[in-house]
Scaffold this motif. Sequence first.
Motif, PDB file in Angstrom:
ATOM      1  N   GLN A 113       0.837  -1.192   0.000  1.00  0.00           N
ATOM      2  CA  GLN A 113       0.000   0.000   0.000  1.00  0.00           C
ATOM      3  C   GLN A 113       0.876   1.249   0.000  1.00  0.00           C
ATOM      4  OE1 GLN A 113      -2.619   0.261   3.339  1.00  0.00           O
ATOM      5  NE2 GLN A 113      -3.475   2.244   2.741  1.00  0.00           N
ATOM      6  N   ARG A 114       0.591   2.144  -0.923  1.00  0.00           N
ATOM      7  CA  ARG A 114       1.362   3.388  -0.981  1.00  0.00           C
ATOM      8  C   ARG A 114       1.031   4.266   0.214  1.00  0.00           C
ATOM      9  NH1 ARG A 114       4.587   5.048  -5.032  1.00  0.00           N
ATOM     10  NH2 ARG A 114       4.656   3.705  -6.873  1.00  0.00           N
ATOM     11  N   ILE A 115       2.084   4.854   0.771  1.00  0.00           N
ATOM     12  CA  ILE A 115       1.929   5.736   1.917  1.00  0.00           C
ATOM     13  C   ILE A 115       1.672   7.149   1.409  1.00  0.00           C
ATOM     14  CG2 ILE A 115       3.126   6.746   3.891  1.00  0.00           C
ATOM     15  CD1 ILE A 115       4.669   4.103   4.115  1.00  0.00           C
ATOM     16  N   THR A 116       0.615   7.748   1.876  1.00  0.00           N
ATOM     17  CA  THR A 116       0.264   9.114   1.495  1.00  0.00           C
ATOM     18  C   THR A 116       0.605  10.050   2.650  1.00  0.00           C
ATOM     19  OG1 THR A 116      -1.985   8.901   2.358  1.00  0.00           O
ATOM     20  CG2 THR A 116      -1.611   8.221   0.069  1.00  0.00           C
ATOM     21  N   PRO A 117       0.614  11.369   2.399  1.00  0.00           N
ATOM     22  CA  PRO A 117       0.946  12.305   3.484  1.00  0.00           C
ATOM     23  C   PRO A 117       0.078  12.145   4.728  1.00  0.00           C
ATOM     24  CG  PRO A 117       1.028  13.424   1.379  1.00  0.00           C
ATOM     25  CD  PRO A 117       0.504  12.053   1.096  1.00  0.00           C
ATOM     26  N   GLY A 118      -1.140  11.639   4.572  1.00  0.00           N
ATOM     27  CA  GLY A 118      -2.009  11.484   5.735  1.00  0.00           C
ATOM     28  C   GLY A 118      -1.976  10.109   6.368  1.00  0.00           C
ATOM     29  N   ARG A 120      -1.199   7.063   8.666  1.00  0.00           N
ATOM     30  CA  ARG A 120      -0.753   6.871  10.046  1.00  0.00           C
ATOM     31  C   ARG A 120      -0.603   5.376  10.300  1.00  0.00           C
ATOM     32  NH1 ARG A 120       0.303  11.233   9.338  1.00  0.00           N
ATOM     33  NH2 ARG A 120      -0.263  13.140  10.481  1.00  0.00           N
ATOM     34  N   LEU A 121       0.597   4.968  10.686  1.00  0.00           N
ATOM     35  CA  LEU A 121       0.871   3.568  10.969  1.00  0.00           C
ATOM     36  C   LEU A 121       1.064   3.377  12.470  1.00  0.00           C
ATOM     37  CD1 LEU A 121       3.494   2.818   8.155  1.00  0.00           C
ATOM     38  CD2 LEU A 121       1.072   2.200   8.157  1.00  0.00           C
ATOM     39  N   ASP A 141       8.110   4.510  12.345  1.00  0.00           N
ATOM     40  CA  ASP A 141       7.226   3.874  11.366  1.00  0.00           C
ATOM     41  C   ASP A 141       7.861   2.712  10.615  1.00  0.00           C
ATOM     42  OD1 ASP A 141       4.797   5.510  11.583  1.00  0.00           O
ATOM     43  OD2 ASP A 141       6.127   7.139  10.973  1.00  0.00           O
ATOM     44  N   GLY A 142       9.191   2.612  10.593  1.00  0.00           N
ATOM     45  CA  GLY A 142       9.797   1.476   9.920  1.00  0.00           C
ATOM     46  C   GLY A 142      11.189   1.780   9.396  1.00  0.00           C
ATOM     47  N   TRP A 143      11.752   0.777   8.729  1.00  0.00           N
ATOM     48  CA  TRP A 143      13.114   0.846   8.204  1.00  0.00           C
ATOM     49  C   TRP A 143      13.106   1.009   6.686  1.00  0.00           C
ATOM     50  CZ3 TRP A 143      17.635   0.735  11.068  1.00  0.00           C
ATOM     51  CH2 TRP A 143      17.512   0.402  12.421  1.00  0.00           C
ATOM     52  N   VAL A 144      14.073   1.769   6.182  1.00  0.00           N
ATOM     53  CA  VAL A 144      14.243   1.927   4.733  1.00  0.00           C
ATOM     54  C   VAL A 144      15.710   1.709   4.376  1.00  0.00           C
ATOM     55  CG1 VAL A 144      12.315   3.529   4.443  1.00  0.00           C
ATOM     56  CG2 VAL A 144      14.606   4.430   4.936  1.00  0.00           C
ATOM     57  N   SER A 229      10.652   8.095  10.655  1.00  0.00           N
ATOM     58  CA  SER A 229       9.299   8.514  11.003  1.00  0.00           C
ATOM     59  C   SER A 229       8.710   9.265   9.816  1.00  0.00           C
ATOM     60  CB  SER A 229       9.319   9.422  12.237  1.00  0.00           C
ATOM     61  OG  SER A 229       8.046  10.018  12.436  1.00  0.00           O
ATOM     62  N   LEU A 230       7.427   9.070   9.597  1.00  0.00           N
ATOM     63  CA  LEU A 230       6.734   9.800   8.538  1.00  0.00           C
ATOM     64  C   LEU A 230       6.244  11.156   9.025  1.00  0.00           C
ATOM     65  CD1 LEU A 230       4.571   6.836   7.188  1.00  0.00           C
ATOM     66  CD2 LEU A 230       6.726   7.682   6.256  1.00  0.00           C
ATOM     67  N   ASP A 231       6.356  11.409  10.325  1.00  0.00           N
ATOM     68  CA  ASP A 231       5.867  12.654  10.908  1.00  0.00           C
ATOM     69  C   ASP A 231       6.994  13.667  11.054  1.00  0.00           C
ATOM     70  OD1 ASP A 231       3.296  11.620  11.210  1.00  0.00           O
ATOM     71  OD2 ASP A 231       3.818  10.686  13.127  1.00  0.00           O
ATOM     72  N   GLY A 232       6.617  14.914  11.245  1.00  0.00           N
ATOM     73  CA  GLY A 232       7.585  15.958  11.559  1.00  0.00           C
ATOM     74  C   GLY A 232       8.571  16.223  10.452  1.00  0.00           C
TER      75      GLY A 232
END
Length: 237
Positions: A113-118, A120-121, A141-144, A229-232
Amino acid sequence: MPEGIGGWIAFLIEKSAMPLALAGAGWLISNAVERDKLVLEQEKVNQVMLGRAMTVLFEGREQERVFGRVPQREEIRTFRAHWIATYNAYARVQLDPVAIGIFMEVGLDDDAQRITPGTRLPPIAATIAPTSGPATGPRGDGWVSVGRPNTTRYADLNFDLLQGAGFTRDGGIPVGTRMSARWSVNLRANAEVTTGSENPVRGLISVGQCVRVLESRPNLRGATWAFVSLDGCDLPG
């Protein structure tokens, strides 16, 4: 006949110089021929390598299969980066970042699933592997897979480090660094090998999406990995 000692000396020098000159000329010609042969052989090698790179990049994805299985996105990135570098090394016109981005994305399915700006995981702990025990570090949120540090080859990195940030001497990334994805990247549950079932994909980070580094691990299978993190990640201005 030569007269006197001086005449004989001049005569002998003249007679002996001719075979020396002929030998020298032969040596120069032989070297020139060998040099031309080496140039021709190198040109043949260059054409072969360029042809292989073009086959991989322009004529299909079958070569990306590893031992008969469909490779993971991280493996595909490494494979394509190698052949993009090979193409650029032998082609007269090199692929620019825009073209490289296209080649990195072409033919890939969005299995995750593609992660969008909104998006939340549920936050997870920064464990390197599922068997490494409880983590005491940050939750994110995870590792890349960030890619190979301190490289000059555009395809070797999956992210741009923003605001002048750079890798540390050992290939790590300072905490708080913001990164923008050059192409789609898997967000994984841990930094374990990607070929098994113990490292699921939590989502797919889109091209240009920003993440913030909470922790990093250099030299994992030749690449730097980051817990993000996808936030901040909003940039000023």
